[in-house]
Design a protein around this motif. Structure first.
Motif, mmCIF file in Angstrom:
data_model
loop_
_atom_site.group_PDB
_atom_site.id
_atom_site.type_symbol
_atom_site.label_atom_id
_atom_site.label_comp_id
_atom_site.label_asym_id
_atom_site.label_seq_id
_atom_site.Cartn_x
_atom_site.Cartn_y
_atom_site.Cartn_z
ATOM 1 N N ASP D 167 0.838 -1.195 0.000
ATOM 2 C CA ASP D 167 0.000 0.000 0.000
ATOM 3 C C ASP D 167 0.873 1.245 0.000
ATOM 4 O OD1 ASP D 167 0.931 0.121 2.679
ATOM 5 O OD2 ASP D 167 -0.732 -1.152 3.280
ATOM 6 N N SER D 168 0.261 2.375 -0.268
ATOM 7 C CA SER D 168 0.978 3.638 -0.345
ATOM 8 C C SER D 168 1.698 3.956 0.957
ATOM 9 C CB SER D 168 -0.005 4.775 -0.673
ATOM 10 O OG SER D 168 -0.654 4.515 -1.890
ATOM 11 N N ARG D 186 -2.293 -9.220 -6.983
ATOM 12 C CA ARG D 186 -3.604 -8.715 -6.551
ATOM 13 C C ARG D 186 -3.677 -7.189 -6.594
ATOM 14 N NH1 ARG D 186 -2.087 -12.962 -4.397
ATOM 15 N NH2 ARG D 186 -3.427 -14.799 -4.144
ATOM 16 N N ASN D 187 -2.524 -6.549 -6.717
ATOM 17 C CA ASN D 187 -2.490 -5.083 -6.738
ATOM 18 C C ASN D 187 -2.175 -4.517 -8.118
ATOM 19 O OD1 ASN D 187 -3.148 -4.037 -4.171
ATOM 20 N ND2 ASN D 187 -1.207 -4.757 -3.349
ATOM 21 N N GLN D 189 -3.907 -3.747 -10.533
ATOM 22 C CA GLN D 189 -4.784 -2.641 -10.902
ATOM 23 C C GLN D 189 -5.216 -1.836 -9.677
ATOM 24 O OE1 GLN D 189 -7.745 -4.344 -13.662
ATOM 25 N NE2 GLN D 189 -6.557 -3.389 -15.296
ATOM 26 N N ASN D 190 -4.328 -1.754 -8.690
ATOM 27 C CA ASN D 190 -4.532 -0.835 -7.566
ATOM 28 C C ASN D 190 -3.959 0.494 -8.049
ATOM 29 O OD1 ASN D 190 -4.241 0.716 -5.274
ATOM 30 N ND2 ASN D 190 -3.726 -1.024 -3.957
ATOM 31 N N PHE D 191 -4.842 1.270 -8.684
ATOM 32 C CA PHE D 191 -4.344 2.446 -9.406
ATOM 33 C C PHE D 191 -3.807 3.520 -8.459
ATOM 34 C CE2 PHE D 191 -7.579 0.537 -12.300
ATOM 35 C CZ PHE D 191 -6.684 0.071 -13.242
ATOM 36 N N SER D 192 -4.336 3.596 -7.237
ATOM 37 C CA SER D 192 -3.797 4.553 -6.268
ATOM 38 C C SER D 192 -2.339 4.218 -5.985
ATOM 39 C CB SER D 192 -4.594 4.490 -4.963
ATOM 40 O OG SER D 192 -5.950 4.791 -5.192
ATOM 41 N N LYS D 195 -0.157 5.050 -9.014
ATOM 42 C CA LYS D 195 0.111 6.493 -9.146
ATOM 43 C C LYS D 195 1.200 6.913 -8.167
ATOM 44 C CE LYS D 195 -4.441 7.771 -10.916
ATOM 45 N NZ LYS D 195 -5.761 8.330 -10.591
ATOM 46 N N MET D 219 -0.948 -1.582 -19.650
ATOM 47 C CA MET D 219 -1.540 -0.312 -19.221
ATOM 48 C C MET D 219 -1.224 -0.022 -17.754
ATOM 49 S SD MET D 219 -2.645 1.013 -21.875
ATOM 50 C CE MET D 219 -3.454 2.466 -21.207
ATOM 51 N N GLU D 222 2.003 1.385 -17.927
ATOM 52 C CA GLU D 222 1.866 2.738 -18.492
ATOM 53 C C GLU D 222 1.590 3.762 -17.382
ATOM 54 O OE1 GLU D 222 2.019 3.036 -22.015
ATOM 55 O OE2 GLU D 222 1.632 5.193 -22.120
ATOM 56 N N TYR D 223 0.809 3.361 -16.369
ATOM 57 C CA TYR D 223 0.573 4.244 -15.222
ATOM 58 C C TYR D 223 1.899 4.666 -14.578
ATOM 59 C CZ TYR D 223 -4.491 4.380 -14.230
ATOM 60 O OH TYR D 223 -5.832 4.655 -14.258
#
Lengths: 336, 336, 336, 336
Positions: D167-168, D186-187, D189-192, D195, D219, D222-223
């Motif tokens: 996590d962040s 599992r993360n 596509q954890n877009f937060s 980023k 993708m 790509e983030y």
């Protein structure tokens, strides 16, 4: 088999389950747990049918422990099966290279491809006379004319022939022209065909079904062995998954599993397994590295002009590259 | 078809692609983009084979636009097809209830089940004489003896008979006893069998393959229609996915899609679709609510004693409950 | 747990396995078979970790019998959980209708949609302030501004608000505006987020992961309950399979299973489950017929102009049709 | 984008679609066909959102042609990206070997494993401090204490450290101890989280999601690049399919595809990809043969005693065998 009882199963229900096990000719062994009881079945010689047990009140589920396959299993037959056809060994010390166009084309072109494939290092020739096609409007293969062409290839280049058998009716006409009968992915559970082929005196190349589990695949082979035909070659050719970046998902995880669990030889078809020409060579390498005992490569002197499956057919030049790769890979220490 | 060119495609390569399109008898229409060009093919009357085009240098991919199915399509045949058999309409205004045990059992038992199923509201009877089984050691059906039993059911209760045909050889012997021939999930792409059945004068119930795409399923039906047999009933029975909480994943999303895209009737088999007795009734409800024109329910007077598929067979009492549910659901406004 | 020993397991190895079981604090119970022995573990209060056992020589495999979930299980908590929020009951006697656009749009438009949704029969309002998007270049939601808009909707129309929480940081800012926090499909196994939400005093709507097994989904809910938050609503929204005819494969087979195995309420999202507007209504019907306790419907006054997910958003007119369908379906006899 | 119109699309509807395309700032190009018309969109600089177009009457479907990824694409960045960390190159001429236990264990044991892994030929060390676990009741990692241990490993053996960031919040505390931050399956596509990591000055090892398409995976990368972090290592670790013979289905088909389409390095994790210790070595070979630029191998001095994932952890002896295999495989002619 392990019978898991419901938490609220009464003593009477538990007794009823035990009696049912006895009536089936087995011995029940109760395993008490904190929340529920389970009953182990012992005394069985093969898999137990859960049908008459799952129905009983008090039963939550039945877990099968015994494996259903027998004749294909290495536990029953510890040594590797080596299939011999026209001087070629499948499952022996050297990987086999089965090559050729997806479909038999004109005789002249087919002979030219066979010549180039042999020069590239192919040890067997494969091409379809009868083609299973998703659309009734697509080219269905040249049929008997194609069989005669395959006979010429064998005669002229000494390459044993592999070709797909679509139905019981074609087994007889193919006898004289084809050395190994291929069962295609869509027919892996065509049990009528499997029963027929169990009684045939030719090796069978059994492709894995599009969505067949490992166990279902071995059980399809079990039909052939149970019918009396012990010359079976397994062929992994990719399975269907959510992936959309390739025609199929080549499941190489099965290769070391087959090598351990079964005595039958396994070959891999990277052409269908990935479905795009540029990726066939790396996946052919991967298949051999995983332990495959041979490759099935759709190849052509002019791949783009193939009657069918042009997108995944490689040139005979690429085939020669793959055969060179095999030399490097033969340096890996044998694992099985 | 849309041909996408590579970013580095030269003008010569682009011209070569256009010429190839012309040679195939179509008209190319270039579509210039910022990074790359695409070429649309126009003038085709059916799907274009990408084979000869994908091979050309400069081509990145070929995207098929035209749908391959034709005779099964509602665009070609706007009115619903209604299959009529022995006074029963499939695809008409009222959903059909096809019930019976997985396999034909003893004559006495089978007649008892048929009687109870009819009383519960079943309008057709279905039971297997020839069973496709994963294991060669499992019960394979009672065969011809079972056909005679099915004949008795029809005679005694007036219920039209559905039963699975495993191979071309069995079509003839089944003629006298069976009203609708079922093609099972494992045979959906047994093209030899489909060609044979295209020439038969009996309705076909075509189960969806275990991993068949929607398009492949319609194309299997297209084989039957192209062969001259227009009486085809589609049957969704669950597909294979990663799910392990049910025998299959019932894909009801296809139901409204079939209703829109095709004129053929669609029925649903929740018994195989979920695989556990307790969930058959809710899934039968869901299938009808989604727009299915009938149900296929494995049912038995003593489900736990079924020869095969006991775990998913419901009692004829539950069958009666499902028929009652149909009355409630018939109150939903028709969508198609 | 059932430990299956290899056929060639020696007596010493078998003893070693039994001793290992004892060291772990359990009781071993040997189950002799014809070909091999199995050892049942008894005396455990929860699932047994196979780690230290699978490693032992002589062990073939370990089969887990005990279910890993506890607090979410109906065996532990027999009565249905009813989540109450702003006068609405989820899991009560009447299915809940959660509607709204995929994303919060301008305040004026969002209020207009809410008004129309309420008139159509929606009982809760759902719209995204923070959007998880596959591409970093796609619209990411209006963020805090959107939260204020959602607050207006609640104030003006009295509809409780559902909105997705993407990360732990957003939990705090959402507190004042949102009544039910949605965990999206991509975050179902974001365990940091689940732990955070276990300590929050708001109901959680937990969407099933794209490829989550039934058990993994219940275990994600177990994180919330284990953290102290018992107000959990499960939401089936389709899973990823080989199917290409729909955005996802709506797995309604889970609905009756959740109803039986868990006490938590389950709602269904047919909008994501099928992904095309025309099929949302039939699949909404199917979901309710299967036993869902509510629907989540992406709806808009002008669906084609939706900021996101336009293809699967229905008009508020269709929403009203679906609410009318619910009346018909409420005539079905309750099964749970 | 290609907009396919319905067969019954009127001229007015067609004009309306063309006008909508113009309003969006693009140029429409009509492509007349025999049965229907299509409209090509030209003049776009990136993917076109189908939302406002699919809604129009007369439109059947919208087919996206432009690829959504940009910065990760080899078309934009033709040379290979080489990630350098502590003297090790990932994506360079020699494959990297990332080894270590699934979880950090006691300091003494972890140091012993690191020593043995280094002796076996590992070039980087990987172990989990924070563990994502399906069950809230399972071991969740030793946390910050584990980070200190990882710092010791780096200090003592000079091995760069890879460890998963959940996590962040954990990014900051990991900065001092970890050289490459792993984003778990599992993360993906954890877009937060993506980023946040786009702004971090550390390489990221991005595992493919359990059911992520190839495009979704790129993708996600790509983030990271769009956020400013260009040091991204892709990691294939198996996907979820119907297969039940292995923990996951290792999808090696992606390896040559990544090598062609992207400039980012790709490594393979056969430990998760197959999930059983005995098959890790053959699958490690296969991964390298397919073109992987490194391996991630769960390894331990006493695998059976691993805190987590014991069943798939190999001994450091097997790790040494795999490193020897790499020498043989380095004899293969480079394809990329």
């Amino acid at each position: 088999m392990l019978i898991i009882l419901r938490q609220d199963c009464t003593n009477e229900q538990c007794t009823e389950v035990e009696e049912a096990v006895v009536r089936l000719g087995y011995k029940p062994l109760p395993v008490p747990g904190e929340n529920r009881t389970a009953i182990c079945i012992t005394g069985n010689k093969g898999p137990v049918d859960p049908g008459p047990l799952i129905r009983l009140p008090g039963v939550l589920e039945c877990i099968t422990v015994t494996k259903p396959y027998k004749l294909v299993s290495r536990e029953v037959h510890p040594e590797n099966t080596v299939v011999r056809v026209g001087g070629v060994e499948i499952g022996g010390t050297k990987p086999v290279v089965i090559a050729g166009p997806c479909s038999v084309e004109t005789e002249a072109r087919t002979l030219a491809i066979a010549e180039a494939a042999k020069a590239a290092g192919a040890t067997m020739f494969r091409a379809g006379a009868f083609k299973p096609r998703t659309s009734p409007y697509s080219f269905q293969g040249l049929g008997k004319e194609a069989l005669v062409t395959l006979g010429r290839v064998r005669e002229q280049f000494g390459l044993p022939i592999v070709s797909e058998v679509l139905d019981s009716e074609s087994v007889e006409p193919m006898q004289d022209y084809v050395d190994v009968l291929q069962v295609g992915t869509r027919n892996m559970q065509n049990f009528s065909l499997l029963k027929k082929l169990g009684g045939v005196r030719k090796p069978i190349l059994l492709k894995r079904g599009l969505a067949a589990t490992f166990e279902e695949w071995l059980m399809a082979a079990e039909y052939l062995l149970a019918g009396g035909n012990e010359e079976v070659i397994l062929c992994e050719r990719g399975v269907r998954t959510f992936n959309d970046h390739a025609r199929n998902t080549l499941d190489l995880n099965v290769v070391p599993l087959v090598r351990r669990v079964s005595h039958l030889p396994i070959v891999v078809d990277p052409s269908h397994g990935v479905g795009t020409r540029e990726r066939v060579r790396p996946m052919a390498r991967a298949a051999l590295a995983a332990g495959a005992q041979g490759l099935l490569i759709e190849s052509h002197t002019d791949p783009g002009m193939s009657y069918t499956d042009a997108a995944q057919t490689v040139s005979t030049n690429t085939l020669a590259d793959i055969v060179r790769d095999m030399d490097v890979l033969s340096g890996l220490e044998p694992l099985h």
